[in-house]
Design a protein around this motif. Structure first.
Motif, PDB file in Angstrom:
ATOM      1  N   ASN A  90       0.867  -1.173   0.000  1.00 43.12           N
ATOM      2  CA  ASN A  90       0.000   0.000   0.000  1.00 43.12           C
ATOM      3  C   ASN A  90       0.905   1.224   0.000  1.00 43.12           C
ATOM      4  N   TYR A  91       0.540   2.244  -0.806  1.00 40.25           N
ATOM      5  CA  TYR A  91       1.441   3.353  -1.065  1.00 40.25           C
ATOM      6  C   TYR A  91       0.893   4.683  -0.543  1.00 40.25           C
ATOM      7  N   ASP A  92       1.756   5.471   0.093  1.00 42.28           N
ATOM      8  CA  ASP A  92       1.453   6.838   0.474  1.00 42.28           C
ATOM      9  C   ASP A  92       2.450   7.724  -0.268  1.00 42.28           C
ATOM     10  N   CYS A  95       3.443  14.465  -2.751  1.00 40.09           N
ATOM     11  CA  CYS A  95       3.093  15.289  -3.905  1.00 40.09           C
ATOM     12  C   CYS A  95       4.042  16.479  -4.073  1.00 40.09           C
ATOM     13  N   ARG A 126       0.200  13.141 -13.178  1.00 39.31           N
ATOM     14  CA  ARG A 126      -0.695  13.837 -12.247  1.00 39.31           C
ATOM     15  C   ARG A 126      -0.427  15.344 -12.235  1.00 39.31           C
ATOM     16  N   ARG A 156      -2.920   4.843  -9.173  1.00 40.14           N
ATOM     17  CA  ARG A 156      -2.580   5.070  -7.775  1.00 40.14           C
ATOM     18  C   ARG A 156      -3.514   6.140  -7.210  1.00 40.14           C
ATOM     19  N   LYS A 157      -4.214   5.798  -6.133  1.00 39.88           N
ATOM     20  CA  LYS A 157      -5.120   6.731  -5.448  1.00 39.88           C
ATOM     21  C   LYS A 157      -6.021   7.406  -6.473  1.00 39.88           C
ATOM     22  N   ASP A 158      -6.095   8.756  -6.368  1.00 41.86           N
ATOM     23  CA  ASP A 158      -6.896   9.518  -7.325  1.00 41.86           C
ATOM     24  C   ASP A 158      -6.008  10.345  -8.239  1.00 41.86           C
TER      25      ASP A 158
END
Length: 297
Positions: A90-92, A95, A126, A156-158
């Motif tokens: 799972n990735y955090d 940005c 992104r 990945r995520k949004d």
């Protein structure tokens, strides 16, 4: 001009794993494995003017990987990675980092003119700066037979939009996607039915793709080409983690295709390489000689 370069284009970063930091980023992982197969590869990205950026450049050099890494006034990218009981990450993802700001330069345009294959994803798009660089690079690659433009969706995520996905699929001729991503974009674009293979055939025809690669984790993987499909089961291995396994699959597959192997041969090698990577910690382990030399046989 000889076109013999295979490029991984996008994020280069540190995966902050439970056991310590590991060099990562899908395009960098891809380029590493293409290089391990003996082809002329290059990772294109950006890192910061900081110690983490210095370490990335040094590690690429130590691994013998060619790079085109810009130094920019943003921090080097990091990703906190947590591994669950099944080895699934799972990735955090931080940005506004360096790889969000990859500049397009004359040198990069010249690199595109020598490119035989490129792999890019959605994550590095992104940000507007890197998205513009990625699309300009791809559009600068000559459209000739044998050129591979691989879009490895890598949701990945949004960090994606329908527009980014649509534009990228239109620019590629090889699409790589996993089963969860296929379900997600099918919902996004309103593709009917629940049969994953039917959705793959739909995408292959709609976008006039040379190949579509569908990976389904432990349930095997498929490569769709017009009128034909290859299926290979996933080997049972003791999983350390799956970080970078998909990127190693893509790197091995592209290397084999460019070396003249059939789709089935390339598919079988890709499965073997990704299975081995799953048994190792981190995305860039040294491959056994039998895998490294497989495309030369």
């Amino acid at each position: 001009m000889e076109r013999n370069l295979v490029v991984g284009l996008g994020e280069a970063l540190w995966d902050m794993l439970p056991g310590g930091k590991k060099l990562g980023g899908a395009p960098a992982n891809f380029a590493y494995h293409v290089g391990a197969m003996g082809l002329n590869s290059c990772a294109v990205s950006a890192v910061g003017n900081d110690s983490l950026g210095d370490e990335i450049v040094a590690q690429f050099r130590d691994r013998g990987l060619n790079t085109h890494i810009a130094r920019v006034d943003f921090p080097t990218g990091t990703v906190k990675v947590e591994i669950d009981a099944n080895g699934i990450p799972n990735y955090d993802i931080c940005c506004d980092v360096a790889w969000d700001n990859i500049p397009f330069t004359d040198d990069l345009e010249e690199l595109a003119a020598r490119t035989r294959a490129v792999c890019f994803g959605s994550l590095a798009q992104r940000s507007e700066v890197s998205r513009r660089t990625i699309t300009r690079f791809i559009d600068s690659i000559p459209n000739e037979d044998g050129i591979l433009k691989v879009f490895d969706i890598n949701l990945r995520k949004d960090f994606f939009t329908p527009e980014i996905l649509t534009d990228s699929i239109r620019r590629c001729n090889v699409l790589k996607i996993n089963d969860e991503e296929l379900v997600a974009i099918s919902r996004m674009f309103g593709y009917p039915g629940i049969d994953l293979q039917n959705k793959c055939w739909l995408l292959l025809g709609k976008y006039n793709l040379k190949m579509l690669i569908l990976t389904c984790g432990v349930n095997g993987s498929y490569v769709f080409t017009p009128g034909c499909v290859s299926f290979v089961e996933t080997p049972k291995v003791e999983v350390a983690d799956t970080v970078g396994a998909g990127d190693s699959f893509t790197g091995a597959f592209v290397s084999a295709i460019l070396s003249g192997k059939s789709v089935k041969e390339a598919h079988e090698l890709a499965v073997k390489v990704s299975a081995f990577v799953c048994t190792q910690s981190g995305p860039m382990p040294e491959l056994p000689a039998e895998l490294r030399n497989a495309v030369k046989k």
